[in-house]
Design a protein around this motif. Structure first.
Motif, PDB file in Angstrom:
ATOM      1  N   TYR A 271       0.793  -1.235   0.000  1.00 29.29           N
ATOM      2  CA  TYR A 271       0.000   0.000   0.000  1.00 29.29           C
ATOM      3  C   TYR A 271       0.827   1.287   0.000  1.00 29.29           C
ATOM      4  O   TYR A 271       0.326   2.338  -0.416  1.00 29.29           O
ATOM      5  CB  TYR A 271      -0.944   0.025   1.213  1.00 29.29           C
ATOM      6  CG  TYR A 271      -1.737  -1.245   1.384  1.00 29.29           C
ATOM      7  CD1 TYR A 271      -2.756  -1.592   0.486  1.00 29.29           C
ATOM      8  CD2 TYR A 271      -1.467  -2.124   2.430  1.00 29.29           C
ATOM      9  CE1 TYR A 271      -3.476  -2.760   0.642  1.00 29.29           C
ATOM     10  CE2 TYR A 271      -2.184  -3.295   2.597  1.00 29.29           C
ATOM     11  CZ  TYR A 271      -3.183  -3.609   1.698  1.00 29.29           C
ATOM     12  OH  TYR A 271      -3.903  -4.777   1.857  1.00 29.29           O
ATOM     13  N   GLY A 272       2.039   1.219   0.502  1.00 27.33           N
ATOM     14  CA  GLY A 272       2.880   2.408   0.524  1.00 27.33           C
ATOM     15  C   GLY A 272       2.386   3.512   1.442  1.00 27.33           C
ATOM     16  O   GLY A 272       2.830   4.663   1.325  1.00 27.33           O
ATOM     17  N   CYS A 273       1.481   3.198   2.357  1.00 29.45           N
ATOM     18  CA  CYS A 273       0.939   4.212   3.263  1.00 29.45           C
ATOM     19  C   CYS A 273       1.937   4.541   4.369  1.00 29.45           C
ATOM     20  O   CYS A 273       2.884   3.783   4.616  1.00 29.45           O
ATOM     21  CB  CYS A 273      -0.367   3.720   3.885  1.00 29.45           C
ATOM     22  SG  CYS A 273      -0.208   2.164   4.794  1.00 29.45           S
ATOM     23  N   LEU A 274       1.739   5.663   5.034  1.00 28.26           N
ATOM     24  CA  LEU A 274       2.562   6.012   6.186  1.00 28.26           C
ATOM     25  C   LEU A 274       2.193   5.109   7.358  1.00 28.26           C
ATOM     26  O   LEU A 274       1.006   4.952   7.669  1.00 28.26           O
ATOM     27  CB  LEU A 274       2.358   7.472   6.570  1.00 28.26           C
ATOM     28  CG  LEU A 274       2.887   8.517   5.580  1.00 28.26           C
ATOM     29  CD1 LEU A 274       2.510   9.914   6.050  1.00 28.26           C
ATOM     30  CD2 LEU A 274       4.398   8.395   5.420  1.00 28.26           C
ATOM     31  N   VAL A 275       3.187   4.530   7.997  1.00 26.59           N
ATOM     32  CA  VAL A 275       2.950   3.580   9.080  1.00 26.59           C
ATOM     33  C   VAL A 275       3.615   4.047  10.373  1.00 26.59           C
ATOM     34  O   VAL A 275       4.817   4.344  10.396  1.00 26.59           O
ATOM     35  CB  VAL A 275       3.478   2.178   8.718  1.00 26.59           C
ATOM     36  CG1 VAL A 275       3.456   1.256   9.936  1.00 26.59           C
ATOM     37  CG2 VAL A 275       2.659   1.570   7.588  1.00 26.59           C
ATOM     38  N   LEU A 276       2.817   4.105  11.429  1.00 33.11           N
ATOM     39  CA  LEU A 276       3.316   4.300  12.783  1.00 33.11           C
ATOM     40  C   LEU A 276       3.291   2.941  13.467  1.00 33.11           C
ATOM     41  O   LEU A 276       2.219   2.350  13.631  1.00 33.11           O
ATOM     42  CB  LEU A 276       2.440   5.285  13.552  1.00 33.11           C
ATOM     43  CG  LEU A 276       2.696   5.392  15.063  1.00 33.11           C
ATOM     44  CD1 LEU A 276       4.078   5.976  15.329  1.00 33.11           C
ATOM     45  CD2 LEU A 276       1.630   6.240  15.735  1.00 33.11           C
ATOM     46  N   ALA A 277       4.455   2.438  13.854  1.00 37.78           N
ATOM     47  CA  ALA A 277       4.530   1.132  14.507  1.00 37.78           C
ATOM     48  C   ALA A 277       4.381   1.300  16.016  1.00 37.78           C
ATOM     49  O   ALA A 277       5.182   1.979  16.651  1.00 37.78           O
ATOM     50  CB  ALA A 277       5.857   0.457  14.176  1.00 37.78           C
ATOM     51  N   ASP A 278       3.349   0.691  16.573  1.00 43.32           N
ATOM     52  CA  ASP A 278       3.150   0.694  18.020  1.00 43.32           C
ATOM     53  C   ASP A 278       3.930  -0.471  18.606  1.00 43.32           C
ATOM     54  O   ASP A 278       3.639  -1.631  18.318  1.00 43.32           O
ATOM     55  CB  ASP A 278       1.666   0.552  18.358  1.00 43.32           C
ATOM     56  CG  ASP A 278       0.882   1.810  18.034  1.00 43.32           C
ATOM     57  OD1 ASP A 278       1.438   2.903  18.182  1.00 43.32           O
ATOM     58  OD2 ASP A 278      -0.296   1.694  17.644  1.00 43.32           O
ATOM     59  N   ILE A 279       4.912  -0.163  19.460  1.00 42.51           N
ATOM     60  CA  ILE A 279       5.806  -1.201  19.975  1.00 42.51           C
ATOM     61  C   ILE A 279       5.767  -1.261  21.501  1.00 42.51           C
ATOM     62  O   ILE A 279       5.266  -0.347  22.159  1.00 42.51           O
ATOM     63  CB  ILE A 279       7.254  -0.973  19.482  1.00 42.51           C
ATOM     64  CG1 ILE A 279       7.785   0.415  19.881  1.00 42.51           C
ATOM     65  CG2 ILE A 279       7.309  -1.134  17.958  1.00 42.51           C
ATOM     66  CD1 ILE A 279       8.397   0.537  21.242  1.00 42.51           C
ATOM     67  N   ALA A 280       6.330  -2.353  22.035  1.00 43.46           N
ATOM     68  CA  ALA A 280       6.419  -2.509  23.482  1.00 43.46           C
ATOM     69  C   ALA A 280       7.865  -2.545  23.965  1.00 43.46           C
ATOM     70  O   ALA A 280       8.134  -2.262  25.128  1.00 43.46           O
ATOM     71  CB  ALA A 280       5.704  -3.781  23.925  1.00 43.46           C
ATOM     72  N   THR A 281       8.794  -2.886  23.068  1.00 40.76           N
ATOM     73  CA  THR A 281      10.207  -3.001  23.449  1.00 40.76           C
ATOM     74  C   THR A 281      11.100  -2.362  22.388  1.00 40.76           C
ATOM     75  O   THR A 281      10.688  -2.152  21.242  1.00 40.76           O
ATOM     76  CB  THR A 281      10.629  -4.474  23.602  1.00 40.76           C
ATOM     77  OG1 THR A 281      10.617  -5.099  22.299  1.00 40.76           O
ATOM     78  CG2 THR A 281       9.690  -5.229  24.538  1.00 40.76           C
ATOM     79  N   TYR A 282      12.339  -2.109  22.780  1.00 43.64           N
ATOM     80  CA  TYR A 282      13.295  -1.535  21.830  1.00 43.64           C
ATOM     81  C   TYR A 282      13.556  -2.490  20.667  1.00 43.64           C
ATOM     82  O   TYR A 282      13.638  -2.066  19.510  1.00 43.64           O
ATOM     83  CB  TYR A 282      14.618  -1.199  22.525  1.00 43.64           C
ATOM     84  CG  TYR A 282      15.707  -0.884  21.535  1.00 43.64           C
ATOM     85  CD1 TYR A 282      15.713   0.319  20.830  1.00 43.64           C
ATOM     86  CD2 TYR A 282      16.711  -1.827  21.255  1.00 43.64           C
ATOM     87  CE1 TYR A 282      16.693   0.591  19.887  1.00 43.64           C
ATOM     88  CE2 TYR A 282      17.699  -1.551  20.319  1.00 43.64           C
ATOM     89  CZ  TYR A 282      17.683  -0.339  19.635  1.00 43.64           C
ATOM     90  OH  TYR A 282      18.653  -0.074  18.692  1.00 43.64           O
ATOM     91  N   ASP A 283      13.703  -3.776  20.942  1.00 43.53           N
ATOM     92  CA  ASP A 283      13.981  -4.740  19.877  1.00 43.53           C
ATOM     93  C   ASP A 283      12.876  -4.727  18.821  1.00 43.53           C
ATOM     94  O   ASP A 283      13.149  -4.830  17.620  1.00 43.53           O
ATOM     95  CB  ASP A 283      14.139  -6.142  20.452  1.00 43.53           C
ATOM     96  CG  ASP A 283      15.441  -6.305  21.237  1.00 43.53           C
ATOM     97  OD1 ASP A 283      16.364  -5.497  21.030  1.00 43.53           O
ATOM     98  OD2 ASP A 283      15.518  -7.238  22.055  1.00 43.53           O
ATOM     99  N   GLU A 284      11.635  -4.604  19.284  1.00 42.76           N
ATOM    100  CA  GLU A 284      10.515  -4.515  18.333  1.00 42.76           C
ATOM    101  C   GLU A 284      10.607  -3.235  17.523  1.00 42.76           C
ATOM    102  O   GLU A 284      10.375  -3.234  16.306  1.00 42.76           O
ATOM    103  CB  GLU A 284       9.191  -4.578  19.094  1.00 42.76           C
ATOM    104  CG  GLU A 284       8.922  -5.941  19.720  1.00 42.76           C
ATOM    105  CD  GLU A 284       7.788  -5.920  20.727  1.00 42.76           C
ATOM    106  OE1 GLU A 284       7.338  -7.015  21.131  1.00 42.76           O
ATOM    107  OE2 GLU A 284       7.339  -4.824  21.126  1.00 42.76           O
ATOM    108  N   ALA A 285      10.947  -2.137  18.188  1.00 42.58           N
ATOM    109  CA  ALA A 285      11.061  -0.850  17.495  1.00 42.58           C
ATOM    110  C   ALA A 285      12.130  -0.917  16.409  1.00 42.58           C
ATOM    111  O   ALA A 285      11.927  -0.443  15.283  1.00 42.58           O
ATOM    112  CB  ALA A 285      11.387   0.246  18.499  1.00 42.58           C
ATOM    113  N   LYS A 286      13.282  -1.504  16.735  1.00 42.50           N
ATOM    114  CA  LYS A 286      14.372  -1.607  15.768  1.00 42.50           C
ATOM    115  C   LYS A 286      13.964  -2.477  14.589  1.00 42.50           C
ATOM    116  O   LYS A 286      14.249  -2.135  13.425  1.00 42.50           O
ATOM    117  CB  LYS A 286      15.603  -2.206  16.451  1.00 42.50           C
ATOM    118  CG  LYS A 286      16.865  -2.149  15.595  1.00 42.50           C
ATOM    119  CD  LYS A 286      17.275  -0.711  15.317  1.00 42.50           C
ATOM    120  CE  LYS A 286      18.575  -0.643  14.516  1.00 42.50           C
ATOM    121  NZ  LYS A 286      18.937   0.757  14.170  1.00 42.50           N
TER     122      LYS A 286
END
Length: 232
Positions: free
Chosen positions: A123-138
Motif C-alpha cells: 500500500y505504501g501508506c505512512l505507518v506508525l509502529a506501536d511497539i512494546a520493546t526496543y527490539d521490536e522498534a528496531k
C-alpha cells in the motif's frame, strides 16, 4: 522525511478514543468534538480508533489523523490494526497515518515487523509502529515503518510490569537507537510527564486518557480520595 510527519515534530497529539458503554462512545461526533477542542488547545495531530470516529474527525478538523482499528490476540491483550483488511479500511477512510501493532506477536501468520514490511510493499501508506520493546522498534524500523510509538509498553504479556506511569527507559532506548521519529505514548498523563519525554528526545507526545476520558479521570480522583477517607 515525509512532510506530514515533519508537521508533528515537537508537538502534542491527542488520542480521541472511547470504548464500551462510555457515554462518549455513543456517537462518533462526540470524538470529533474532542478533536476540535484539542485543536483549539494547540494539538498538532489526532489519534483515533474506529472507522466512524476517524471519518467524523476528518470532517471536523484539518489536523493529521493517525487511524487504527483495535481487536484482541488470543490471550486477550490488545492488537492494533492486525489485518490487511483493516489497513485497507483505514486507507479508504483517509487515515493520514496508519497505526499498526509492531510487536513480535503473530497476526495473518506474520510478526508485527513482517506485517509492516508487507503493508509498506502493498500500500505504501505512512505507518506508525506501536511497539512494546526496543527490539521490536528496531525491527519495525528495518521493516520500513515511518515512525514508532511506545504505545504498547505495559500492555503486552512481556511488559505488564511497566504499567504504572510512563516508561522513560524504553523511550530513551528507542530515541538513542533509531533513526526514525519516536513518539512517546503510554500513560503520559500529566504535562510534566510530557515535558520529560521531550527532554529525552521524543519526536512528539501522544496522550489520550488524561484528556478525553473524563470517566477514567474521575475514577483517579475517587480512588485517591478513598485512600484518605478509608484511613479515618
Amino acid at each position: 522525511m515525509n512532510k506530514l510527519i515533519e508537521q508533528l515534530k515537537g508537538g502534542m497529539i491527542v488520542s480521541c478514543q472511547a470504548e464500551g458503554d462510555d457515554p462518549f462512545n455513543a456517537d462518533p461526533e462526540y470524538m470529533a468534538l474532542f478533536a476540535r477542542a484539542a485543536e483549539m488547545g494547540g494539538a498538532i495531530g489526532i489519534r483515533t480508533q474506529g472507522i466512524a470516529k476517524l471519518e467524523a474527525i476528518k470532517r471536523a478538523t484539518p489536523l493529521p489523523v493517525i487511524g487504527l482499528l483495535k481487536s484482541q490476540f488470543e490471550d486477550g491483550t490488545v492488537r492494533i490494526t492486525g489485518s490487511f483488511d483493516e489497513v485497507e479500511q483505514l486507507i479508504t477512510s483517509m487515515s493520514d497515518i496508519v497505526a499498526i501493532d509492531g510487536t513480535f506477536r503473530k497476526r495473518e501468520g506474520l510478526t508485527g515487523p513482517e506485517f509492516i514490511r508487507e503493508v509498506k510493499k502493498r500500500y505504501g501508506c505512512l505507518v506508525l509502529a506501536d511497539i512494546a520493546t526496543y527490539d521490536e522498534a528496531k525491527a519495525c524500523e528495518e521493516a520500513g515503518a515511518d515512525c514508532v510509538s511506545t504505545t504498547l509498553n505495559g500492555y503486552t504479556p512481556d511488559t505488564m510490569q511497566y504499567h504504572d506511569g510512563p516508561n522513560y527507559e524504553v523511550l530513551k532506548e528507542c530515541v538513542n537507537g533509531l533513526s526514525i521519529p519516536v513518539f512517546a505514548e503510554g500513560r503520559y498523563n500529566t504535562p510534566s510527564e510530557a515535558g520529560e519525554a521531550m527532554k529525552l528526545g521524543a519526536y512528539a507526545v501522544i496522550s489520550g486518557t488524561a484528556i478525553t476520558r473524563p470517566r477514567v479521570i474521575t475514577q483517579w480522583f475517587v480512588e485517591e480520595i478513598n485512600k484518605v477517607t478509608n484511613k479515618k
